[in-house]
Design a protein around this motif. Structure first.
Motif, PDB file in Angstrom:
ATOM      1  N   UNK A 117       6.548  12.771  -6.763  1.00  0.00           N
ATOM      2  CA  UNK A 117       7.461  13.420  -5.809  1.00  0.00           C
ATOM      3  C   UNK A 117       8.576  12.498  -5.333  1.00  0.00           C
ATOM      4  N   UNK A 118       8.259  11.211  -5.107  1.00  0.00           N
ATOM      5  CA  UNK A 118       9.243  10.295  -4.525  1.00  0.00           C
ATOM      6  C   UNK A 118       9.495   9.064  -5.388  1.00  0.00           C
ATOM      7  N   UNK A 119       8.871   9.011  -6.541  1.00  0.00           N
ATOM      8  CA  UNK A 119       9.085   7.878  -7.434  1.00  0.00           C
ATOM      9  C   UNK A 119       8.451   6.582  -6.954  1.00  0.00           C
ATOM     10  N   UNK A 120       7.441   6.669  -6.094  1.00  0.00           N
ATOM     11  CA  UNK A 120       6.769   5.464  -5.614  1.00  0.00           C
ATOM     12  C   UNK A 120       5.835   4.940  -6.704  1.00  0.00           C
ATOM     13  N   UNK A 121       5.912   3.646  -6.981  1.00  0.00           N
ATOM     14  CA  UNK A 121       5.118   3.052  -8.046  1.00  0.00           C
ATOM     15  C   UNK A 121       3.666   2.863  -7.611  1.00  0.00           C
ATOM     16  N   UNK A 122       2.760   3.125  -8.544  1.00  0.00           N
ATOM     17  CA  UNK A 122       1.340   2.854  -8.306  1.00  0.00           C
ATOM     18  C   UNK A 122       1.079   1.430  -8.789  1.00  0.00           C
ATOM     19  N   UNK A 123       1.135   0.474  -7.868  1.00  0.00           N
ATOM     20  CA  UNK A 123       1.032  -0.942  -8.220  1.00  0.00           C
ATOM     21  C   UNK A 123      -0.401  -1.448  -8.100  1.00  0.00           C
ATOM     22  N   UNK A 124      -0.642  -2.600  -8.710  1.00  0.00           N
ATOM     23  CA  UNK A 124      -1.961  -3.245  -8.606  1.00  0.00           C
ATOM     24  C   UNK A 124      -2.264  -3.577  -7.154  1.00  0.00           C
ATOM     25  N   UNK A 125      -1.242  -4.020  -6.411  1.00  0.00           N
ATOM     26  CA  UNK A 125      -1.435  -4.370  -4.999  1.00  0.00           C
ATOM     27  C   UNK A 125      -1.898  -3.166  -4.191  1.00  0.00           C
ATOM     28  N   UNK A 126      -1.277  -2.012  -4.436  1.00  0.00           N
ATOM     29  CA  UNK A 126      -1.673  -0.795  -3.734  1.00  0.00           C
ATOM     30  C   UNK A 126      -3.112  -0.408  -4.069  1.00  0.00           C
ATOM     31  N   UNK A 127      -3.439  -0.474  -5.354  1.00  0.00           N
ATOM     32  CA  UNK A 127      -4.783  -0.086  -5.772  1.00  0.00           C
ATOM     33  C   UNK A 127      -5.837  -1.027  -5.192  1.00  0.00           C
ATOM     34  N   UNK A 128      -5.529  -2.333  -5.166  1.00  0.00           N
ATOM     35  CA  UNK A 128      -6.458  -3.302  -4.591  1.00  0.00           C
ATOM     36  C   UNK A 128      -6.633  -3.057  -3.094  1.00  0.00           C
ATOM     37  N   UNK A 129      -5.518  -2.825  -2.395  1.00  0.00           N
ATOM     38  CA  UNK A 129      -5.579  -2.552  -0.958  1.00  0.00           C
ATOM     39  C   UNK A 129      -6.362  -1.269  -0.691  1.00  0.00           C
ATOM     40  N   UNK A 130      -6.136  -0.258  -1.533  1.00  0.00           N
ATOM     41  CA  UNK A 130      -6.848   1.011  -1.387  1.00  0.00           C
ATOM     42  C   UNK A 130      -8.344   0.826  -1.590  1.00  0.00           C
ATOM     43  N   UNK A 131      -8.709   0.060  -2.622  1.00  0.00           N
ATOM     44  CA  UNK A 131     -10.120  -0.183  -2.922  1.00  0.00           C
ATOM     45  C   UNK A 131     -10.807  -0.934  -1.794  1.00  0.00           C
ATOM     46  N   UNK A 132     -10.164  -1.990  -1.292  1.00  0.00           N
ATOM     47  CA  UNK A 132     -10.742  -2.768  -0.199  1.00  0.00           C
ATOM     48  C   UNK A 132     -10.885  -1.930   1.069  1.00  0.00           C
ATOM     49  N   UNK A 133      -9.850  -1.145   1.373  1.00  0.00           N
ATOM     50  CA  UNK A 133      -9.874  -0.306   2.569  1.00  0.00           C
ATOM     51  C   UNK A 133     -10.985   0.730   2.492  1.00  0.00           C
ATOM     52  N   UNK A 134     -11.088   1.385   1.338  1.00  0.00           N
ATOM     53  CA  UNK A 134     -12.116   2.420   1.186  1.00  0.00           C
ATOM     54  C   UNK A 134     -13.514   1.808   1.254  1.00  0.00           C
ATOM     55  N   UNK A 135     -13.708   0.651   0.595  1.00  0.00           N
ATOM     56  CA  UNK A 135     -15.001  -0.023   0.652  1.00  0.00           C
ATOM     57  C   UNK A 135     -15.341  -0.411   2.090  1.00  0.00           C
ATOM     58  N   UNK A 136     -14.329  -0.878   2.817  1.00  0.00           N
ATOM     59  CA  UNK A 136     -14.554  -1.236   4.218  1.00  0.00           C
ATOM     60  C   UNK A 136     -14.968  -0.044   5.055  1.00  0.00           C
ATOM     61  N   UNK A 137     -14.341   1.101   4.807  1.00  0.00           N
ATOM     62  CA  UNK A 137     -14.691   2.309   5.562  1.00  0.00           C
ATOM     63  C   UNK A 137     -16.101   2.783   5.234  1.00  0.00           C
ATOM     64  N   UNK A 138     -16.534   2.580   3.994  1.00  0.00           N
ATOM     65  CA  UNK A 138     -17.916   2.915   3.622  1.00  0.00           C
ATOM     66  C   UNK A 138     -18.892   2.115   4.485  1.00  0.00           C
ATOM     67  N   UNK A 139     -18.604   0.819   4.670  1.00  0.00           N
ATOM     68  CA  UNK A 139     -19.471  -0.022   5.488  1.00  0.00           C
ATOM     69  C   UNK A 139     -19.355   0.322   6.977  1.00  0.00           C
ATOM     70  N   UNK A 140     -18.130   0.567   7.446  1.00  0.00           N
ATOM     71  CA  UNK A 140     -17.919   0.863   8.868  1.00  0.00           C
ATOM     72  C   UNK A 140     -18.683   2.117   9.285  1.00  0.00           C
TER      73      UNK A 140
END
Length: 293
Positions: A117-140
């Motif tokens: 929709x907006x041409x935003x790139x799916x970068x490795x940094x985004x995916x890593x941040x997403x993975x860490x955030x989601x894993x953290x929420x699983x623990x929280x």
């Protein structure tokens, strides 16, 4: 401080204030209001406060073009009302922790939708941040022990909540690109959310509860300001200079703040896994905002 940093702080502030919602929801529940009553109260209270503010300061902010109406129907009905409906239904089907985790699939939806929709790139940094955030929420949330309780229906409804939550960033971005201010977007978002949510609640019960005393009115006014007016305005402001995917990850600080509030104000316990989860979420947010490769 540059404009990009201010935008990040605006989104972070929004997530922190959303995380304080429980400080108001529990007292309102104790006064006999249902969850849908509180959703409608947030929406109509925000509409009235923002409407009065715009009436006194900038009446031109009420102007929108008919051809852009779909943007506000999207933020108000497809996002606010739809995600609340799915989220509250999910709560009846599974635990609060599982419901929260499925709701916070929203950043993944935002990243996937924003790419075409907006041409935003799916970068490795985004995916890593997403993975860490989601894993953290699983623990929280302590979701690991409850994962086996999920049915196919519960998963679909929970993912619907995450999708609805994500759609605010998508439709809000479209409205910003058409030149509307964050105040205009927030006003029409909650105007349509009020119209959509009134069918699930009892306005008479809400009125009687809220008008019993000035203290009740004060509680509701602060609740509306802190949990809705300020965070939605600051989040929408932040979207001007922060990509949707990044913004959604930053706002994931909300359940962390909610957990800390539970510990500080309601004497809920802090486990080792919760502490690890908080650190993972904060690490994900930091990685999301690192510059360069």
């Amino acid at each position: 401080m540059n404009k990009k940093t201010r935008s990040v702080l605006c989104i972070l502030l929004a997530g922190i204030l959303w995380g304080c919602m429980g400080l108001f929801v529990r007292p309102l529940n104790d006064r006999g209001l249902t969850t849908w009553d509180i959703v409608f109260l947030r929406a109509i209270g925000t509409t009235l406060l923002l409407g009065l503010f715009l009436l006194l300061t900038n009446r031109r902010a009420f102007r929108i073009k008919a051809k852009d109406l779909w943007c506000f129907l999207g933020t108000g009905l497809l996002s606010i009302v739809f995600f609340n409906f799915c989220y509250f239904k999910e709560i009846t089907l599974t635990s609060l922790s599982v419901a929260a985790i499925l709701l916070y699939t929203a950043p993944a939806f935002v990243i996937l939708i924003s790419a075409p929709c907006f041409g935003e790139k799916i970068t490795v940094k985004k995916l890593l941040a997403l993975l860490l955030t989601f894993a953290g929420l699983v623990f929280v949330t302590g979701v690991i022990g409850d994962a086996g309780l999920l049915s196919g229906r519960a998963i679909l409804i929970g993912l619907g909540a995450g999708l609805g939550y994500a759609l605010y960033s998508i439709f809000g971005r479209y409205a910003l690109e058409r030149g509307y201010s964050s105040l205009t977007i927030s006003f029409y978002t909650f105007l349509f959310a009020s119209i959509g949510s009134v069918f699930f609640t009892n306005p008479v019960r809400i009125y009687r509860t809220v008008t019993t005393s000035w203290q009740e009115l004060g509680l509701v006014a602060v609740f509306v300001l802190v949990s809705t007016v300020i965070p939605y305005i600051t989040y929408t402001l932040g979207l001007k200079r922060v990509e949707n995917g990044q913004a959604s990850i930053i706002a994931s600080v909300e359940p962390v703040v909610a957990t800390l509030n539970g510990i500080l104000w309601f004497h809920e316990s802090l486990s080792l896994w919760t502490a690890v989860g908080i650190l993972l979420v904060l690490t994900g947010i930091i990685i999301c905002n690192l510059r360069g490769k």
